[in-house]
Design an enzyme around this catalytic site. Structure first.
Site, PDB file in Angstrom:
ATOM      1  N   ASN A 287     -19.224  49.107  14.784  1.00 16.44           N
ATOM      2  CA  ASN A 287     -18.485  47.957  15.283  1.00 16.44           C
ATOM      3  C   ASN A 287     -19.200  47.430  16.522  1.00 16.44           C
ATOM      4  O   ASN A 287     -18.984  47.896  17.639  1.00 16.44           O
ATOM      5  CB  ASN A 287     -17.045  48.350  15.614  1.00 16.44           C
ATOM      6  CG  ASN A 287     -16.242  48.650  14.363  1.00 16.44           C
ATOM      7  OD1 ASN A 287     -15.829  47.749  13.650  1.00 16.44           O
ATOM      8  ND2 ASN A 287     -16.042  49.939  14.090  1.00 16.44           N
ATOM      9  N   GLU A 288     -20.084  46.478  16.320  1.00 13.31           N
ATOM     10  CA  GLU A 288     -20.919  45.942  17.379  1.00 13.31           C
ATOM     11  C   GLU A 288     -20.127  44.972  18.263  1.00 13.31           C
ATOM     12  O   GLU A 288     -19.007  44.573  17.922  1.00 13.31           O
ATOM     13  CB  GLU A 288     -22.132  45.228  16.766  1.00 13.31           C
ATOM     14  CG  GLU A 288     -23.061  46.135  15.961  1.00 13.31           C
ATOM     15  CD  GLU A 288     -23.926  47.046  16.838  1.00 13.31           C
ATOM     16  OE1 GLU A 288     -23.617  47.224  18.025  1.00 13.31           O
ATOM     17  OE2 GLU A 288     -24.925  47.584  16.319  1.00 13.31           O
TER      18      GLU A 288
END
Length: 642
Positions: free
Chosen positions: A174-175
């Protein structure tokens, strides 16, 4: 005051920010002296949960992570399975993520990683293992993610989620920009994430640009979350996560809203937290000499003043009135700390003969010292302490260089092929060379180097090392290639330190009987080669510490190519003239295979020699700004007491 946990039976969640020293913190965290000890306790918590579920005849649903952080946790779970009859028959696992596209058989896949590090060694049912499918077609990718999400929900969600954290603040993949309610989906990887993954893929060009990941919402639905953070390279992002505001730019900050999350971190990873870095800002301190030096230098650097210009008001304004009460006045304190820092500087790293050494970092009582410089890879010696190495040789000490690993994995296939083709020109009928050339020309991304190729790459590193040490005036007989077995796997993953590794180290130390040992003290990655090599040295010292000659042996730690000791940590500062800076540069240049697009560049695009010079100049600049002499460059060392 830092509470260091060294021995406890469980890791219990407690609300964050409830005490004065933790008032800036918004996530419960526990600081451990050792990542290994911390990992064992996390594994025990997981094992206790598995057994509790077994007693109720219920499945235990685990969310699992990959990367270097959980490796020791998995090793301990395997040990408990083998030695304590811990069964995983009731365990159902869901992995956080997978690269996309990625074949299961690829050694860089998380499917391969999990089976290599855990699943192949326990009794978990194959049908209970769930990992995002990196082989799914683009047409079916969206539905595959929905199905993965629904399967987790069908089991009632995750009982326990194990996490690591990336330098972008990502959990899973989850950037930055990920939404709070996001579910399992495909995502484009941040450049920093790809840079960090590059060593495993032997170059950033080989790192996939996309991945499949559980979403933030999926993770937050877990009943219990434990995040692991090891090493100083994670310190900055952990401070932002634990003390900062909730923001999509640092996805891990969403964990502040979870009511049963604990961060398990080691000393390096905790180093930027307010209660660790500047404890005087949050609580009353016991002012020992080390903390005094840390506080004074921090204040001087913060206010951009030299030490001797700090005033009573400066100390009072920044929470150090208690320190002034002990010392009397800022003048007294400033002089004391200035002199202490001044006394770290020496142009004689082996001690200055016939000189008063009462205020010098090294002893003059042994005029000619036997010295071992341990270098994890075959270039760390000149990159990290080339100037000091040069001084020790020039000043007449008996210097030995010990290269702990062959460094063969850091030689590119192109470089190896070049040398093999030159060899073939000189020896057309050499069958081994023909075999090497054939292997390299048909090698695929999943192929592990043959023994012949590994040997060739090791010989390349050896010849470069000998060229550099000869340039600095060291005889070949004083250069030792240890080729520690833990390293010789042909892959990024190394073996654990064995008795054979320790015996090799002990035999060398016992043979030379050194008065000085220099070692790489870079602990940024607790599973990296530098840390493993340092552990091997520490273990060897522990074995040999009762030998009489060890009473005269001092150990000095240097940093690697990426970092330097903080000013307050430095016990010996060796200044370099402009000419010595150039000699160090030239010594580094002999390591040609590690120049011009080196395989393990890390997050810093500069060449190693540029990093080293910039770091050494910055250390000298800091000393000068604190009011000390203006040198071209300084190499820094911290003494290790064993």
């Amino acid at each position: 005051m830092i509470v260091k946990v060294t021995d406890c039976k469980s890791i219990a969640y407690t609300p964050a920010g409830k005490f004065e020293e933790t008032r800036f913190e918004k996530i419960h965290n526990i600081i451990f002296e050792s990542s290994d000890k911390a990992s064992i306790l996390v594994a025990q918590e997981i094992a206790n949960l598995i057994r509790a579920k077994q007693s109720k005849n219920k499945p235990c649903v685990l969310g699992l992570a990959t990367g270097s952080s959980p490796i020791k946790v998995y090793e301990e779970l395997i040990r408990m399975h083998n030695e304590e009859s811990l069964s995983f028959a009731n365990v159902i696992t869901f992995n956080l993520d997978e690269y996309y596209p990625m074949d299961k058989s690829n050694i860089q896949s998380y499917f391969y990683f999990m089976h290599e590090h855990l699943f192949n060694h326990i009794d978990i049912l194959p049908e209970n293992i769930n990992i995002p499918d990196g082989n799914v077609s683009t047409e079916d990718l969206y539905q595959s993610c929905i199905d993965y999400e629904m399967k987790i929900k069908a089991y009632g969600g995750l009982d326990f989620q194990l996490l690591g954290i990336g330098r972008t603040g990502h959990i899973g993949f989850n950037e930055p920009g990920s939404h709070l309610n996001s579910g399992t989906r495909s995502i484009t990887l941040d450049h920093i994430t790809r840079v960090d993954a590059a060593p495993a893929f032997l170059g950033i060009d080989n790192v996939p640009r996309k991945a499949i990941t559980m979403g933030i919402g999926t993770v937050l639905a877990a009943k219990r979350i434990v995040l692991l953070g090891w090493g100083s390279n994670k310190a900055k992002i952990l401070k932002e996560t634990i003390e900062g505001e909730i923001t999509s730019e640092v996805p891990a900050t969403y964990l502040q809203n979870h009511n049963n999350t604990t961060f398990i971190i080691d000393e390096g990873a905790s180093s930027e937290l307010t209660r660790v870095k500047t404890p005087w800002l949050v609580t009353s301190c016991v002012w020992n000499d080390a903390l005094k030096m840390k506080a004074v230098l921090w204040l001087a650097e913060l206010l951009n003043k030299s030490i001797l210009k700090l005033t009573d008001k400066d100390y009072n304004d920044y929470g150090m009135s208690g320190l002034l009460t002990e010392e009397g006045t800022s003048y007294n304190l400033n002089i004391k700390m200035f002199n202490k820092l001044q006394n770290t500087i020496t142009g004689w790293p082996g001690g200055k003969p016939n000189a008063d050494d009462s205020k010098r970092p090294e002893r003059a009582s042994i005029p000619k010292k036997r010295v071992i410089i341990f270098s994890p890879h075959p270039d760390d010696d000149v990159i990290s302490m080339g100037g000091t190495f040069d001084r020790l040789v020039t000043q007449g000490h008996e210097v030995h260089i010990a290269y702990q690993t062959s460094g063969n994995i850091a030689v590119s296939d192109e470089e190896a092929l070049k040398f093999a083709e030159v060899t073939q020109t000189l020896c057309p009928d050499c069958k081994e060379t023909q075999s090497i050339i054939k292997f390299l020309k048909i090698k695929t991304e999943n192929d592990i180097d043959s023994e012949e190729v590994r040997n060739l790459k090791g010989f390349i590193r050896r010849s470069e090392s000998l060229a550099a040490t000869r340039y600095l005036g060291l005889e070949d007989n004083n250069v030792h290639f240890l080729d520690l077995p833990f390293y010789e796997t042909g892959t990024i993953k190394k073996k654990n330190i064995s008795e054979q590794d320790i015996n090799i180290m002990c035999n060398l130390i016992d043979d030379i009987k050194p008065h000085q040992i220099y070692a790489a003290g870079d602990l940024a990655d607790p599973h990296g080669t530098h840390k493993v090599c340092l552990d091997a040295i520490f273990e060897s010292l522990n074995v040999l510490k009762h030998q009489t000659y060890m009473n005269d042996c001092w150990v000095w730690l240097y940093k690697g190519a990426w970092h330097e000791w903080e000013s307050y940590q430095i016990d010996m500062a060796v200044p370099m003239s402009p000419d010595q800076v150039l000699r160090k540069r030239h010594a580094i240049f002999f390591h040609q295979s590690q120049k011009d697009g080196v395989m393990f560049q890390g997050s810093d695009s500069r060449e190693f020699w540029v990093r080293a010079e910039d770091r050494n100049r910055l250390t000298a600049k800091k000393y000068n700004e604190l009011g000390l002499a203006d040198y071209a460059a300084i190499e820094a060392f911290k003494r290790y007491h064993f």
